[in-house]
Design a protein around this motif. Structure first.
Motif, PDB file in Angstrom:
ATOM      1  N   UNK A  45     -43.379  28.254  15.406  1.00  0.00           N
ATOM      2  CA  UNK A  45     -42.117  28.706  16.002  1.00  0.00           C
ATOM      3  C   UNK A  45     -41.895  28.023  17.341  1.00  0.00           C
ATOM      4  N   UNK A  46     -40.714  27.462  17.573  1.00  0.00           N
ATOM      5  CA  UNK A  46     -40.432  26.787  18.844  1.00  0.00           C
ATOM      6  C   UNK A  46     -40.438  27.755  20.030  1.00  0.00           C
ATOM      7  N   UNK A  47     -40.400  27.175  21.210  1.00  0.00           N
ATOM      8  CA  UNK A  47     -40.634  27.938  22.431  1.00  0.00           C
ATOM      9  C   UNK A  47     -39.455  28.783  22.913  1.00  0.00           C
ATOM     10  N   UNK A  48     -38.229  28.365  22.639  1.00  0.00           N
ATOM     11  CA  UNK A  48     -37.061  29.074  23.186  1.00  0.00           C
ATOM     12  C   UNK A  48     -36.527  30.113  22.215  1.00  0.00           C
TER      13      UNK A  48
ATOM     14  N   UNK B 213     -34.956  31.011  17.222  1.00  0.00           N
ATOM     15  CA  UNK B 213     -35.876  30.143  17.942  1.00  0.00           C
ATOM     16  C   UNK B 213     -35.388  28.699  17.876  1.00  0.00           C
ATOM     17  N   UNK B 214     -35.310  28.067  19.025  1.00  0.00           N
ATOM     18  CA  UNK B 214     -34.910  26.659  19.068  1.00  0.00           C
ATOM     19  C   UNK B 214     -35.848  25.884  19.991  1.00  0.00           C
ATOM     20  N   UNK B 215     -35.900  24.588  19.758  1.00  0.00           N
ATOM     21  CA  UNK B 215     -36.782  23.753  20.579  1.00  0.00           C
ATOM     22  C   UNK B 215     -36.119  23.428  21.915  1.00  0.00           C
ATOM     23  N   UNK B 216     -36.948  23.057  22.881  1.00  0.00           N
ATOM     24  CA  UNK B 216     -36.419  22.515  24.135  1.00  0.00           C
ATOM     25  C   UNK B 216     -35.893  21.111  23.857  1.00  0.00           C
ATOM     26  N   UNK B 217     -35.108  20.602  24.783  1.00  0.00           N
ATOM     27  CA  UNK B 217     -34.416  19.327  24.566  1.00  0.00           C
ATOM     28  C   UNK B 217     -35.361  18.192  24.168  1.00  0.00           C
ATOM     29  N   UNK B 218     -36.554  18.180  24.763  1.00  0.00           N
ATOM     30  CA  UNK B 218     -37.448  17.040  24.524  1.00  0.00           C
ATOM     31  C   UNK B 218     -38.442  17.260  23.386  1.00  0.00           C
ATOM     32  N   UNK B 219     -38.415  18.419  22.766  1.00  0.00           N
ATOM     33  CA  UNK B 219     -39.367  18.687  21.689  1.00  0.00           C
ATOM     34  C   UNK B 219     -38.823  18.125  20.374  1.00  0.00           C
ATOM     35  N   UNK B 220     -39.667  17.407  19.660  1.00  0.00           N
ATOM     36  CA  UNK B 220     -39.229  16.738  18.429  1.00  0.00           C
ATOM     37  C   UNK B 220     -39.896  17.352  17.197  1.00  0.00           C
ATOM     38  N   UNK B 221     -39.425  16.900  16.051  1.00  0.00           N
ATOM     39  CA  UNK B 221     -40.019  17.309  14.777  1.00  0.00           C
ATOM     40  C   UNK B 221     -41.512  16.979  14.753  1.00  0.00           C
ATOM     41  N   UNK B 222     -41.871  15.766  15.202  1.00  0.00           N
ATOM     42  CA  UNK B 222     -43.297  15.385  15.181  1.00  0.00           C
ATOM     43  C   UNK B 222     -44.114  16.267  16.117  1.00  0.00           C
TER      44      UNK B 222
END
Lengths: 77, 355
Positions: B17-20, B51-60
């Motif tokens: 799960x992403x951080x945001x 849940x969504x990723x931060x701007x710089x977080x990628x799929x990898x």
């Protein structure tokens, strides 16, 4: 049944006068999300489950078309 | 098309799960609709938090984090991975394949199959089918299936049709050979004539992203989005799902000589609560057998939603118990795919937070 349908329409979009409209969809009174809200209200108020395939704009274009949908779901007049 | 696989099993599922975490109420002001209208939709569609990723977080990043967790916990040995399949629609770059980027970061062995598959909401079933096909090879004994997306970056925050439901996430599924496993039945279908029903119009080679494609325009329903954003013809998608999904499941049950009574759980893709409730009703399935609680807790993360539904709703139960599960994914393409299999005795079945 008409009163109940109009009441649900007014709850969904209180800013419009549905009695003056010939077609709720083409005249922009209801959008696709409003239709989902109406389906949910009809399901709850009439204790039915409208088939997903009947959730089409043309079935929500007038009080009569909604009434036909309810009759299809065995709601008695 | 019906597919059948023997002697294969899933041995572990991990979701990342992403951080945001974003709450629906925090974004209501972005939409050009009344608060009362939006709050009604919240209840009906199950919009709540995502849940969504931060701007710089990628799929990898999500995949590497999850795989490192498994390596550190000794739940997966990197030298045993013979195949790495990544299903995503948000690759780090157009080239190279993101699976290869992950392979490089983790320093995996060179003697293996490594590939990306461009698929969305049916991507879990399609990815499992690919993993099973790879396992037909003598030299391939263990395949790691990755389903990961960060599509929130491609959704307009002023788009009430899409923004409240879109989440990001990753899932890692370990698929192995097992001679004692019961047969797995699957069915896959595609209708490319609906390829414009769910689309990000600009940003590819046909329509590169420019200043012009980034201009926000209002649609008929008052949503603001640009050509760089995801656009969905919601009514068409809804109708497609209600028409095709019950049918593919019935056909699959028939090909497997099973009935609905044999199914313990329907682990379906999670577009929204309303659509899943309507599907359950149409299929005559009790709602408790078809969980619909992913969008309200995490958002719709495309191909990662089915494993997320499994880990969130069954979790540790799957370490000891056995369930006959029907999976179904449906969406972009248009494509839809279903699968019937026994899920049991997993080594791990859990969710972790990306850090």
């Amino acid at each position: 049944m008409d009163e109940k349908i109009i009441s649900i329409l007014n709850e969904t979009r209180p800013e419009f006068d549905f009695s003056k409209s010939n077609n709720f969809i083409t005249e922009g009174l209801l959008d696709s999300f409003d239709i989902l809200t109406i389906v949910n209200s009809l399901d709850e108020n009439f204790n039915i489950s409208i088939d997903g395939l009947d959730i089409l704009p043309e079935n929500f274009s007038s009080v009569d078309s909604i009434k036909k949908l309810l009759i299809k779901n065995n709601v008695s007049l | 098309m019906n597919l059948k696989f023997n002697n294969k099993k899933i041995t572990g599922i991990l979701t990342v799960l992403p951080e945001n975490e974003i709450k629906f109420e925090d974004e209501i002001e972005n939409y050009s609709f009344s608060t009362s209208q939006s709050m009604k939709l919240k209840l009906i569609m199950g919009y709540n938090k995502r849940r969504v990723v931060k701007e710089n977080t990628t799929t990898s990043d999500l995949c590497v984090f999850g795989l490192n967790y498994l390596f550190e916990k000794k739940l997966l040995n990197k030298d045993e991975i013979d195949g790495l399949v990544l299903v995503t629609q948000s690759p780090d770059h157009f080239m190279p394949p993101t699976s290869h980027i992950i392979h490089g970061i983790l320093n995996l062995k060179k003697d293996m199959v490594c590939m990306d598959i461009n698929q969305g909401c049916s991507g879990y079933v399609i990815g499992l089918n690919q993993a099973f096909m790879l396992l037909e090879q003598e030299e391939i004994n263990k395949v790691v299936l990755l389903n990961a997306d960060t599509l929130s970056k491609k959704v307009s925050k002023y788009d009430r049709n899409n923004n409240p439901q879109i989440g990001d996430g990753a899932a890692i599924t370990i698929v192995e050979k097992d001679i004692s496993s019961s047969p797995i039945f699957s069915s896959v279908k595609v209708d490319g004539s609906g390829s414009d029903v769910l689309i990000i119009p600009a940003g590819g080679f046909k329509m590169p992203s420019t200043q012009e494609t980034s201009i926000l325009k209002k649609d008929d329903s008052g949503n603001l989005r640009s050509l760089n954003h995801l656009v969905m013809k919601g009514a068409d998608v809804f109708n497609f799902v209600q028409r095709e999904v019950p049918q593919i499941v019935e056909e699959l049950l028939e090909s497997a000589a099973c009935s609905h009574n044999d199914i313990d759980y329907y682990m379906f893709h999670q577009p929204n609560k309303f659509m899943l409730k309507k599907l359950a009703s149409k299929m005559g399935v009790p709602e408790e057998k078809m969980p619909n609680n992913i969008v309200e807790n995490f958002g719709n993360s495309s191909g990662a939603t089915i494993p997320m539904t499994i880990t969130f709703n069954l979790g540790n139960k799957l370490l000891k118990e056995s369930f006959f599960v029907c999976m179904s994914g449906f969406g972009v393409g248009l494509s839809w795919a279903s699968l019937l299999m026994q899920l049991e005795n997993l080594t791990f079945c859990e969710m972790i937070n990306f850090k």
